[in-house]
Design an enzyme around this catalytic site. Structure first.
Site, PDB file in Angstrom:
ATOM      1  CE1 TYR A   1      -8.287 -29.363  17.908  1.00  0.00           C
ATOM      2  CE2 TYR A   1      -6.897 -27.445  17.505  1.00  0.00           C
ATOM      3  CZ  TYR A   1      -7.853 -28.102  18.259  1.00  0.00           C
ATOM      4  OH  TYR A   1      -8.377 -27.488  19.368  1.00  0.00           O
TER       5      TYR A   1
ATOM      6  CE  LYS B   1      -0.137   2.228   5.778  1.00  0.00           C
ATOM      7  NZ  LYS B   1      -0.171   2.643   4.373  1.00  0.00           N
TER       8      LYS B   1
HETATM    9  C1  LIG Z   1       1.171   2.885   3.942  1.00  0.00           C
HETATM   10  C2  LIG Z   1       1.487   4.040   3.113  1.00  0.00           C
HETATM   11  C3  LIG Z   1       2.820   4.493   2.995  1.00  0.00           C
HETATM   12  C4  LIG Z   1       4.001   3.757   3.569  1.00  0.00           C
HETATM   13  O1  LIG Z   1       4.354   2.697   2.719  1.00  0.00           O
HETATM   14  P1  LIG Z   1       5.645   1.786   3.026  1.00  0.00           P
HETATM   15  O2  LIG Z   1       5.734   0.896   1.852  1.00  0.00           O
HETATM   16  O3  LIG Z   1       5.317   1.059   4.278  1.00  0.00           O
HETATM   17  O4  LIG Z   1       6.776   2.707   3.184  1.00  0.00           O
HETATM   18  C5  LIG Z   1       3.034   5.649   2.290  1.00  0.00           C
HETATM   19  N1  LIG Z   1       2.016   6.329   1.724  1.00  0.00           N
HETATM   20  C6  LIG Z   1       0.721   5.907   1.804  1.00  0.00           C
HETATM   21  C7  LIG Z   1      -0.348   6.683   1.148  1.00  0.00           C
HETATM   22  C8  LIG Z   1       0.428   4.746   2.492  1.00  0.00           C
HETATM   23  O5  LIG Z   1      -0.836   4.337   2.562  1.00  0.00           O
END
Ligand SMILES: *Cc1c(COP(=O)(O)O)cnc(C)c1O
Length: 395
Positions: free
Chosen positions: A275, A45
């Protein structure tokens, strides 16, 4: 790894994505579940945590991964258009893209009656079925059905004949902390919910709750019996979910963020930099300007706080980080010249700046550092172990 100069972008700032490191981390994930028959869902994702979802998913697929997790329907469509087959689970849930879900054979997490009705209708319009995973809320209080809501939900499910339940999923709130009492509570609630489903005639093929934290240390959440699928994200990219776990995880950072010095000058003692003059030279100083700023995701709070690597040594970021540039103090580093490579994140010589280090300097987590690397920063895919790369014909 030398900075590659044969790219089409004009600015020397890029994020290198090392496929060899990705494969190494994939092997680490597999070692943790070896012999259990547990399936791996690779979480890609948010553009694979900023690494580039398509090249990451393609490499993982080439090494046998056949299940991916994304947040948004459009992320799943992008993967399908890039030729990714296998299961693509929409972890974020879906609100209104039901026809896209069906057309692209995505697998949404569902947790409301409304979703069931809409997905069933979309599947009917397409003359097909839609495969889903039920999402349970066992303690995150984010998305998901609670145990109390489950009976009603199952009634709605039996009316949604084109919706096939293939999985049961939940998410841990404290997986990176082995001793946290909520872990056991969440696992127990999951098992209860599964029993309710079974009694109603549903036996989802995939049961899962483990993210990287649980994969690394919570054996109960990946026992191969109650839980037969794991969902690592951050581990694949070479970061552990917590400091304690980073020491044992044996991972390799996949992304390194590199640029080079575009301007170099000597300033006198007392001269302010950037800045607001938030840094003033305490002595005659050599200042290097780097063409990267907060518009690239190099956080403005790194000013006077972070370091970069130049000639294998650490140079402090001095003064306020600008939108497109920042300045570093290279007074203590011998022989610095224009166009020298500067590493914001990653290895150079013996030194490494990790996402964890940057995160700790500004009070956040490595996830946010990685996903903040901006869209304006070109991702350059490299492979530090060329023997794994299919050879092109003219070699
Ligand atoms: C993002 C996510 C993961 C992965 O989590 P990590 O801590 O990056 O391994 C697993 N399950 C869900 C539902 C997520 O949203």
């Amino acid at each position: 790894m030398a900075f590659s100069s044969d790219n089409s972008f004009s600015r020397p700032t890029c994020a290198q994505i090392d496929l060899a490191a990705l494969r190494h981390n994939l092997r680490r994930c597999r070692e943790l579940v070896s012999g259990t028959g547990i399936r791996l869902l690779a979480v890609v994702k948010a553009n694979a945590y900023g690494h580039g979802a398509v090249p990451i998913a393609q490499e993982l697929a080439r090494f046998g991964v056949d299940c991916f997790g994304i947040s948004l329907v459009e992320e799943g469509v992008e993967l399908r258009q890039a030729g990714i087959q296998g299961d693509i689970v929409v972890l974020g849930g879906a609100w209104s893209d039901d026809d896209e879900i069906v057309a692209n054979a995505l697998t949404p997490l569902v947790f409301s009656r409304d979703q069931l009705v809409r997905l069933d209708a979309a599947a009917a319009r397409a003359g097909s079925v839609v495969r889903v995973h039920l999402k349970l809320d066992t303690g995150m209080s984010r998305i998901g059905i609670t145990l109390a809501e489950l009976p009603d939900f199952l009634t709605a499910l039996s009316a949604a004949r084109r919706v096939h339940v293939e999985g049961l999923a939940s998410h841990l709130a404290n997986s990176e902390c082995l001793e946290h009492p909520q872990n056991a509570e969440q696992l127990a609630l999951f098992r209860q919910a599964r029993a309710v489903l079974k009694a109603a005639g549903h036996d989802p093929r995939w049961c899962h709750i483990a993210n990287s934290g649980a994969l690394l240390q919570l054996g109960e959440a990946r026992d191969g019996a109650d839980f037969n699928l794991v969902r690592p994200g951050i581990m694949l990219y070479g970061e552990a979910p917590s400091l304690e776990l980073s020491e044992v995880s044996g991972l390799r950072a996949v992304l390194s963020w590199r640029t080079s010095i575009t301007h170099l000058k000597t300033i006198e003692e007392g001269q302010p930099v950037s800045y607001g003059g938030r840094w003033t030279a305490p002595r005659r100083s050599r200042i290097a300007t780097l063409p990267v700023g907060y518009a690239d995701g190099y956080n403005r709070r790194f000013g006077n706080v972070a370091e970069v690597l130049i000639r294998g040594q650490r140079a402090p970021v001095v003064g306020t980080v600008c939108m497109d540039m920042c300045m570093v103090d290279v007074t203590r580093i011998d022989g610095v010249s224009l166009r020298d490579e500067a590493v914001l994140l990653g290895c150079q010589g013996e030194q490494e700046i990790t996402a964890r280090e940057l995160a700790e300097r500004i009070g956040t987590i490595s996830y946010e550092i990685l996903t903040s690397v901006g869209a304006r920063v070109p991702r350059v895919v490299v492979d530090s172990d060329e023997s794994q790369t299919p050879r092109s014909r003219d070699e």
